[in-house]
Write a protein that holds these residues in place. Sequence first.
Motif, PDB file in Angstrom:
ATOM      1  N   LYS A 266      12.141 -31.336 -62.080  1.00  0.00           N
ATOM      2  CA  LYS A 266      11.925 -31.916 -63.406  1.00  0.00           C
ATOM      3  C   LYS A 266      10.662 -32.784 -63.425  1.00  0.00           C
ATOM      4  CE  LYS A 266      16.934 -32.260 -64.246  1.00  0.00           C
ATOM      5  NZ  LYS A 266      18.051 -33.216 -64.513  1.00  0.00           N
ATOM      6  N   TYR A 267      10.269 -33.261 -62.243  1.00  0.00           N
ATOM      7  CA  TYR A 267       9.153 -34.186 -62.168  1.00  0.00           C
ATOM      8  C   TYR A 267       7.882 -33.568 -61.591  1.00  0.00           C
ATOM      9  CZ  TYR A 267      13.143 -37.352 -62.636  1.00  0.00           C
ATOM     10  OH  TYR A 267      14.289 -37.971 -63.061  1.00  0.00           O
ATOM     11  N   GLY A 268       8.022 -32.488 -60.854  1.00  0.00           N
ATOM     12  CA  GLY A 268       6.867 -31.873 -60.237  1.00  0.00           C
ATOM     13  C   GLY A 268       7.279 -30.877 -59.167  1.00  0.00           C
ATOM     14  N   THR A 269       6.387 -30.619 -58.208  1.00  0.00           N
ATOM     15  CA  THR A 269       6.639 -29.651 -57.147  1.00  0.00           C
ATOM     16  C   THR A 269       6.697 -30.347 -55.796  1.00  0.00           C
ATOM     17  OG1 THR A 269       5.426 -27.953 -58.377  1.00  0.00           O
ATOM     18  CG2 THR A 269       5.806 -27.545 -56.040  1.00  0.00           C
ATOM     19  N   ALA A 270       7.819 -30.210 -55.113  1.00  0.00           N
ATOM     20  CA  ALA A 270       7.981 -30.820 -53.787  1.00  0.00           C
ATOM     21  C   ALA A 270       7.358 -29.892 -52.753  1.00  0.00           C
ATOM     22  CB  ALA A 270       9.458 -31.059 -53.490  1.00  0.00           C
ATOM     23  N   ASN A 271       6.033 -29.913 -52.673  1.00  0.00           N
ATOM     24  CA  ASN A 271       5.365 -29.002 -51.743  1.00  0.00           C
ATOM     25  C   ASN A 271       5.194 -29.592 -50.353  1.00  0.00           C
ATOM     26  OD1 ASN A 271       3.545 -30.872 -52.640  1.00  0.00           O
ATOM     27  ND2 ASN A 271       1.977 -29.424 -53.270  1.00  0.00           N
ATOM     28  N   ILE A 272       5.560 -30.866 -50.180  1.00  0.00           N
ATOM     29  CA  ILE A 272       5.642 -31.472 -48.853  1.00  0.00           C
ATOM     30  C   ILE A 272       7.108 -31.806 -48.635  1.00  0.00           C
ATOM     31  CG2 ILE A 272       4.969 -33.411 -47.392  1.00  0.00           C
ATOM     32  CD1 ILE A 272       2.412 -33.641 -49.020  1.00  0.00           C
ATOM     33  N   ARG A 273       7.722 -31.137 -47.648  1.00  0.00           N
ATOM     34  CA  ARG A 273       9.161 -31.316 -47.410  1.00  0.00           C
ATOM     35  C   ARG A 273       9.394 -31.561 -45.923  1.00  0.00           C
ATOM     36  NH1 ARG A 273      11.574 -26.157 -50.924  1.00  0.00           N
ATOM     37  NH2 ARG A 273      10.367 -26.579 -52.840  1.00  0.00           N
ATOM     38  N   ARG A 274       9.873 -32.743 -45.597  1.00  0.00           N
ATOM     39  CA  ARG A 274      10.116 -33.089 -44.206  1.00  0.00           C
ATOM     40  C   ARG A 274      11.469 -33.770 -44.047  1.00  0.00           C
ATOM     41  NH1 ARG A 274       4.123 -35.550 -42.473  1.00  0.00           N
ATOM     42  NH2 ARG A 274       2.917 -33.725 -43.157  1.00  0.00           N
TER      43      ARG A 274
END
Length: 273
Positions: free
Chosen positions: A38-46
Amino acid sequence: MDIEEKPRGGPGGRIALLIDADNVSHTKIAGMLAELSKYGTANIRRAYGDWAKPALKGWTDKLHDFAIRPIQQFSYSAGKNATDIALVIDAMELLYTQRPDAFCLASSDGDFTPLVMQLKANGHEVYGFGERKTPTPFVNACTTFLYLDSLEDPSQQAAAIEAPEASSAAKVKAQPKAAAEKPADKSLAQNTKLVTILRGAVEASVREDGWALMSAAGSAAKRQAPIDPRNYGVKNFTALFTGTGLFEIAKGKNGQSYVADKRNKDRAQRPGG
C-alpha cells in the motif's frame, strides 16, 4: 547511474524491510508484504537471526518463497542480542548507501526505538510490525505501526474466495443482520488517548459547517500518532469513529462520508458536501 537518480518504485517508493526473525513469526510475512504494498515496493528484504537455531526452522521456506535475504548473526556472548546490533548497522548503512524512501522494522523489541527516531529524523517514513507486547515507545516512534495479529492472511482470503457457492449464499443471507449498526464500544470511548487523537483529528480538518471529511480526519489522526483502526478491532476509520459513540457520521451530497464531534452543538444538521 548515481544513487540520487534511481527511480522510485511503487506508489510510495522503495522500502527496506528489515525483520528481526527472533521476534516475528514466519507465518506473518505474506501479510506484512501485502500491507507494505500500500505504501511502496519492498525491494530490500532482509531477515536477521542465527539460522542454526531450531526455533527459526520455519523461516527456511519463507525466505525462498518471498525472496528474503537471510543475514546470519551468531550469538557471540550469552545473553547478548547480536541480531539487534546487526540490524541497526545494516539500517544505517542502507540509509547512506542504498537510500530507500522508507524503512519497515518488523520486531517487538523496544530497543529499536532510537533507530526509528534516527531514521525519521533523516526524513524517512518508518513502518512497524510487532506483537501486542511491543513497548509503547517503539510503537509511538513509528510512522505507522500495525500489530501482527491484526494482519489478514492473503492465503486465507484466497481460500475464502474459492469457497463453495453454498457457503457464499449463507453469508449473503446473514448480511442484513451483520449490517445492523453496532452499539458503541465502551472500551473505545474510555480510551482517553484514542478519543483525544480522534477529536483532535476532527478539529484539525473540520469545515465551517462543523463537519470534517472522513478521509481528511483519518489522515489527521495518523499524523498525530501511528494509529491503525485494525489495532482496535475494526477495519477503517469510519468504524473506529462510530465505535466510540462520540461522533456523528453522515453521507454528504457527493456520497462521501463525513464526521462531526457530538459535542459541537453548532454543527449543521447534515454535511453540505
